[in-house]
Enzyme design. Sequence first.
Site, PDB file in Angstrom:
ATOM      1  CE  LYS A   1      48.503  -1.577 -19.580  1.00 13.66           C
ATOM      2  NZ  LYS A   1      47.200  -1.333 -19.006  1.00 13.66           N
TER       3      LYS A   1
ATOM      4  CG  HIS B   1      41.445   1.813 -11.737  1.00  9.68           C
ATOM      5  ND1 HIS B   1      42.839   1.702 -11.319  1.00  9.68           N
ATOM      6  CD2 HIS B   1      41.340   1.795 -13.085  1.00  9.68           C
ATOM      7  CE1 HIS B   1      43.494   1.592 -12.614  1.00  9.68           C
ATOM      8  NE2 HIS B   1      42.646   1.442 -13.465  1.00  9.68           N
TER       9      HIS B   1
ATOM     10  NE  ARG C   1      42.667   6.640 -19.030  1.00  9.56           N
ATOM     11  CZ  ARG C   1      43.678   6.010 -18.920  1.00  9.56           C
ATOM     12  NH1 ARG C   1      44.436   6.247 -17.952  1.00  9.56           N
ATOM     13  NH2 ARG C   1      43.868   5.185 -19.985  1.00  9.56           N
TER      14      ARG C   1
ATOM     15  CB  SER D   1      48.025   1.823 -13.733  1.00 12.68           C
ATOM     16  OG  SER D   1      46.856   1.640 -13.143  1.00 12.68           O
TER      17      SER D   1
HETATM   18  O1  PNS Z   1      43.425  -2.363 -17.205  1.00 10.75           O
HETATM   19  P1  PNS Z   1      43.867  -3.109 -18.494  1.00 10.75           P
HETATM   20  O2  PNS Z   1      45.575  -3.330 -18.404  1.00 10.75           O
HETATM   21  O3  PNS Z   1      43.732  -2.191 -19.415  1.00 10.75           O
HETATM   22  O4  PNS Z   1      43.078  -4.276 -18.398  1.00 10.75           O
HETATM   23  C1  PNS Z   1      43.205  -5.112 -19.568  1.00 10.75           C
HETATM   24  C2  PNS Z   1      42.638  -6.704 -19.372  1.00 10.75           C
HETATM   25  C3  PNS Z   1      43.107  -7.338 -17.795  1.00 10.75           C
HETATM   26  C4  PNS Z   1      41.155  -6.408 -19.016  1.00 10.75           C
HETATM   27  C5  PNS Z   1      42.789  -7.547 -20.361  1.00 10.75           C
HETATM   28  O5  PNS Z   1      44.067  -7.819 -21.132  1.00 10.75           O
HETATM   29  C6  PNS Z   1      42.058  -8.815 -20.560  1.00 10.75           C
HETATM   30  O6  PNS Z   1      40.629  -8.831 -20.717  1.00 10.75           O
HETATM   31  N1  PNS Z   1      42.642 -10.017 -20.385  1.00 10.75           N
HETATM   32  C7  PNS Z   1      42.065 -11.385 -20.243  1.00 10.75           C
HETATM   33  C8  PNS Z   1      42.167 -12.126 -21.784  1.00 10.75           C
HETATM   34  C9  PNS Z   1      41.030 -11.744 -22.230  1.00 10.75           C
HETATM   35  O7  PNS Z   1      39.955 -12.051 -21.773  1.00 10.75           O
HETATM   36  N2  PNS Z   1      41.226 -11.301 -23.801  1.00 10.75           N
HETATM   37  C10 PNS Z   1      40.045 -11.025 -24.554  1.00 10.75           C
HETATM   38  C11 PNS Z   1      39.526  -9.663 -24.732  1.00 10.75           C
HETATM   39  S1  PNS Z   1      40.774  -8.571 -25.341  1.00 10.75           S
END
Ligand code: PNS
Length: 163
Positions: A43, A19, A92, A130
């Site tokens: 998660k 990150h 990645r 993570s």
């Molecule tokens: O690091 P991650 O776990 O891949 O992050 C995921 C995250 C938090 C960015 C994603 O789950 C998210 O955007 N959640 C908020 C809900 C949202 O906007 N959903 C629409 C896009 S899929």
Amino acid sequence: MAKTKALFPGSFDPFTNGHLDVVETASRIFDAVHISIGRNAAKKSLLSIDERLECISEAVAHLENVSVGAFSGLVADYVGKEDASIIVRGLRQATDFEYEQRMAIANDLLGKNLPTVFLTPHLENLLTSSTIVRDIYRHGGDFGHFVPGSVRSFLEKKRSKQK
Ligand code: PNS
């Protein structure tokens, strides 16, 4: 000239060297970068949002144009609130691609023409995640290779209190 602010959303549970790698690159490309901590419903979390805020703020303190916050709800809505115009995500390997592309397309639709830019970390951070850090943490191992020093100290302190 108009300034471009990028939003870097993620669960950052915990924030890793991968990150940090992406944020450091994004901070060179964009005028400002806002890291936004969200909940990934899929998660099981290790750190609270406040703990993640503390860890990330310390890890990016050297980057003047980077700020940190948390959001709930949709990323596409939060982008507007932060006055950002673009989303940044790390990419990645090929295995990340389907998930990332689905999310980028959803955000583009929800945000009415909201682009996502993918940045690949340097070779040494390419296999960092993570999920790996959480697993090593829970099994009592050394995760120091994968996280910034400030995150390492935070997690080690937290684990020693839990013993
Ligand atoms: O690091 P991650 O776990 O891949 O992050 C995921 C995250 C938090 C960015 C994603 O789950 C998210 O955007 N959640 C908020 C809900 C949202 O906007 N959903 C629409 C896009 S899929």
